[in-house]
Design an enzyme around this catalytic site. Sequence first.
Site, PDB file in Angstrom:
ATOM      1  N   GLY A  44      16.721  -5.589  10.748  1.00 31.64           N
ATOM      2  CA  GLY A  44      17.454  -6.838  10.962  1.00 31.64           C
ATOM      3  C   GLY A  44      18.942  -6.671  10.693  1.00 31.64           C
ATOM      4  N   ARG A  45      19.325  -5.451  10.262  1.00 29.62           N
ATOM      5  CA  ARG A  45      20.746  -5.169  10.035  1.00 29.62           C
ATOM      6  C   ARG A  45      21.374  -4.565  11.281  1.00 29.62           C
ATOM      7  NH1 ARG A  45      22.034  -1.540   5.227  1.00 29.62           N
ATOM      8  NH2 ARG A  45      24.040  -2.589   5.446  1.00 29.62           N
ATOM      9  N   ARG A 102      -8.402  -5.074   2.536  1.00 33.36           N
ATOM     10  CA  ARG A 102      -7.806  -6.008   3.504  1.00 33.36           C
ATOM     11  C   ARG A 102      -8.753  -6.451   4.609  1.00 33.36           C
ATOM     12  NH1 ARG A 102      -3.385  -7.986   0.821  1.00 33.36           N
ATOM     13  NH2 ARG A 102      -2.086  -6.285   0.045  1.00 33.36           N
ATOM     14  N   HIS A 137       0.857  -1.187   0.000  1.00 36.16           N
ATOM     15  CA  HIS A 137       0.000   0.000   0.000  1.00 36.16           C
ATOM     16  C   HIS A 137       0.893   1.236   0.000  1.00 36.16           C
ATOM     17  CE1 HIS A 137      -3.778  -2.241   0.547  1.00 36.16           C
ATOM     18  NE2 HIS A 137      -2.918  -3.148   0.970  1.00 36.16           N
TER      19      HIS A 137
HETATM   20  C1  LIG Z   1      -6.764 -10.143  -1.746  1.00 35.11           C
HETATM   21  C2  LIG Z   1      -5.496  -9.605  -2.321  1.00 35.11           C
HETATM   22  C3  LIG Z   1      -4.644 -10.449  -3.016  1.00 35.11           C
HETATM   23  C4  LIG Z   1      -3.432  -9.951  -3.556  1.00 35.11           C
HETATM   24  N1  LIG Z   1      -2.607 -10.803  -4.222  1.00 35.11           N
HETATM   25  C5  LIG Z   1      -1.444 -10.340  -4.746  1.00 35.11           C
HETATM   26  C6  LIG Z   1      -0.540 -11.200  -5.442  1.00 35.11           C
HETATM   27  O1  LIG Z   1      -0.803 -12.368  -5.604  1.00 35.11           O
HETATM   28  N2  LIG Z   1       0.615 -10.672  -5.920  1.00 35.11           N
HETATM   29  C7  LIG Z   1       0.925  -9.354  -5.782  1.00 35.11           C
HETATM   30  O2  LIG Z   1       1.971  -8.916  -6.256  1.00 35.11           O
HETATM   31  N3  LIG Z   1       0.091  -8.511  -5.132  1.00 35.11           N
HETATM   32  C8  LIG Z   1      -1.064  -8.968  -4.599  1.00 35.11           C
HETATM   33  N4  LIG Z   1      -1.893  -8.115  -3.917  1.00 35.11           N
HETATM   34  C9  LIG Z   1      -1.494  -6.729  -3.738  1.00 35.11           C
HETATM   35  C10 LIG Z   1      -2.259  -5.789  -4.698  1.00 35.11           C
HETATM   36  O3  LIG Z   1      -1.945  -6.062  -6.053  1.00 35.11           O
HETATM   37  C11 LIG Z   1      -1.932  -4.325  -4.380  1.00 35.11           C
HETATM   38  O4  LIG Z   1      -0.541  -4.116  -4.566  1.00 35.11           O
HETATM   39  C12 LIG Z   1      -2.279  -3.929  -2.965  1.00 35.11           C
HETATM   40  O5  LIG Z   1      -3.583  -4.372  -2.644  1.00 35.11           O
HETATM   41  C13 LIG Z   1      -2.208  -2.420  -2.791  1.00 35.11           C
HETATM   42  O6  LIG Z   1      -3.270  -1.862  -3.518  1.00 35.11           O
HETATM   43  P1  LIG Z   1      -3.111  -0.492  -4.319  1.00 35.11           P
HETATM   44  O7  LIG Z   1      -2.033  -0.578  -5.333  1.00 35.11           O
HETATM   45  O8  LIG Z   1      -4.483  -0.148  -4.809  1.00 35.11           O
HETATM   46  O9  LIG Z   1      -2.740   0.497  -3.122  1.00 35.11           O
HETATM   47  P2  LIG Z   1      -1.755   1.768  -3.149  1.00 35.11           P
HETATM   48  O10 LIG Z   1      -0.394   1.380  -3.540  1.00 35.11           O
HETATM   49  O11 LIG Z   1      -1.908   2.377  -1.778  1.00 35.11           O
HETATM   50  O12 LIG Z   1      -2.357   2.706  -4.233  1.00 35.11           O
HETATM   51  C14 LIG Z   1      -3.616   3.354  -4.031  1.00 35.11           C
HETATM   52  C15 LIG Z   1      -4.169   3.768  -5.369  1.00 35.11           C
HETATM   53  O13 LIG Z   1      -3.310   4.752  -5.936  1.00 35.11           O
HETATM   54  C16 LIG Z   1      -3.234   4.540  -7.347  1.00 35.11           C
HETATM   55  N5  LIG Z   1      -1.830   4.210  -7.700  1.00 35.11           N
HETATM   56  C17 LIG Z   1      -0.818   3.949  -6.823  1.00 35.11           C
HETATM   57  N6  LIG Z   1       0.319   3.726  -7.497  1.00 35.11           N
HETATM   58  C18 LIG Z   1       0.029   3.812  -8.802  1.00 35.11           C
HETATM   59  C19 LIG Z   1       0.785   3.647  -9.993  1.00 35.11           C
HETATM   60  N7  LIG Z   1       2.064   3.339  -9.972  1.00 35.11           N
HETATM   61  N8  LIG Z   1       0.153   3.806 -11.163  1.00 35.11           N
HETATM   62  C20 LIG Z   1      -1.146   4.124 -11.228  1.00 35.11           C
HETATM   63  N9  LIG Z   1      -1.934   4.288 -10.133  1.00 35.11           N
HETATM   64  C21 LIG Z   1      -1.354   4.132  -8.944  1.00 35.11           C
HETATM   65  C22 LIG Z   1      -4.196   3.410  -7.682  1.00 35.11           C
HETATM   66  O14 LIG Z   1      -5.455   3.952  -7.972  1.00 35.11           O
HETATM   67  C23 LIG Z   1      -4.243   2.650  -6.385  1.00 35.11           C
HETATM   68  O15 LIG Z   1      -5.434   1.878  -6.231  1.00 35.11           O
HETATM   69  C24 LIG Z   1      -3.098  -8.587  -3.388  1.00 35.11           C
HETATM   70  C25 LIG Z   1      -3.964  -7.752  -2.685  1.00 35.11           C
HETATM   71  C26 LIG Z   1      -5.137  -8.237  -2.156  1.00 35.11           C
HETATM   72  C27 LIG Z   1      -6.056  -7.310  -1.389  1.00 35.11           C
END
Ligand SMILES: Cc1cc2nc3c(=O)[nH]c(=O)nc-3n(C[C@H](O)[C@H](O)[C@H](O)COP(=O)(O)OP(=O)(O)OC[C@H]3O[C@@H](n4cnc5c(N)ncnc54)[C@H](O)[C@@H]3O)c2cc1C
Length: 246
Positions: free
Chosen positions: A104-105, A200, A93
């Site tokens: 841990g370092r 979450r 997030h």
């Molecule tokens: C049930 C579940 C299963 C998951 N399984 C996996 C998995 O198998 N493998 C894995 O790698 N991850 C997994 N994730 C992680 C998921 O892909 C997200 O990385 C995580 O939930 C954070 O969400 P987010 O990117 O929306 O949040 P944040 O990083 O807080 O971003 C918030 C919002 O800001 C915007 N944003 C942020 N950064 C960017 C960007 N670079 N470009 C464009 N818009 C952006 C988007 O609108 C995003 O929704 C899982 C998550 C959940 C909840």
Amino acid sequence: MSETPAEMAEPSFRSDVTVELVKHTAGDSDVLWAARVSTAGEQSLEELSKDPDRSKGLINFLMRDRHGSPFEHNSMTFFISAPIFVFREFMRHRAGWSYNEESGRYRRLEPVFYIPDAERKLVQEGRPGKYVFVEGTQAQQELTGRVMVDSYRQAYEAYVEMLDAGVAREVARSVLPVGMYSSMYATCNARSLMHFLGLRTQHEQAKVPSFPQREIEMVGEKMEQHWAKLMPLTYAAFNANGRIAP
Ligand SMILES: Cc1cc2nc3c(=O)[nH]c(=O)nc-3n(C[C@H](O)[C@H](O)[C@H](O)COP(=O)(O)OP(=O)(O)OC[C@H]3O[C@@H](n4cnc5c(N)ncnc54)[C@H](O)[C@@H]3O)c2cc1C
């Protein structure tokens, strides 16, 4: 300084996570204050709190129509203690979150490890994208507890053996498992917290269901309890609008 094996702390095992709200500047009035600059210019917080029905209506409107930025003018810092695998998910997030985790370092890590309790459903049934978790059998529960304890002990002994031989902490930690506890400060605002909670936690009012791992959900539930007390109108509007972050 190297330590002798005799000094090795006895491993301890936990099934819980802890979340402490260590500081905050967060209230519903922060949302109103930020939103009303659009139409009324600068206003005092006292003035803003005069009409509770209007306040409730405005916050609900902002949530419903996804005017998100007024929910960013506040701050909550949590101290979280949980297994490393929870932090690995947590730190995905990126937006509106700041993190600092124990190192841990720079310090020797304490032998505290996660073991699921009897409430934690152990068995996954179904295919990827469509599955449920069900209770494990008594035998599966006993096996999980026993194998985890053995494995954690062995890993920590190997870690200490390397430290005793003068190997650097940052190298020796390679053998430690993701079930080991860590701790961090995490700072967010209400908007970033809502986005986190939408993904979450599971909740009957969620319009878009999510399927989080139970252990990060336990952290989310505790953060949600703190936040609900600080910003009750915002919290109610979040639930009433399907728990989708604005
Ligand atoms: C049930 C579940 C299963 C998951 N399984 C996996 C998995 O198998 N493998 C894995 O790698 N991850 C997994 N994730 C992680 C998921 O892909 C997200 O990385 C995580 O939930 C954070 O969400 P987010 O990117 O929306 O949040 P944040 O990083 O807080 O971003 C918030 C919002 O800001 C915007 N944003 C942020 N950064 C960017 C960007 N670079 N470009 C464009 N818009 C952006 C988007 O609108 C995003 O929704 C899982 C998550 C959940 C909840």
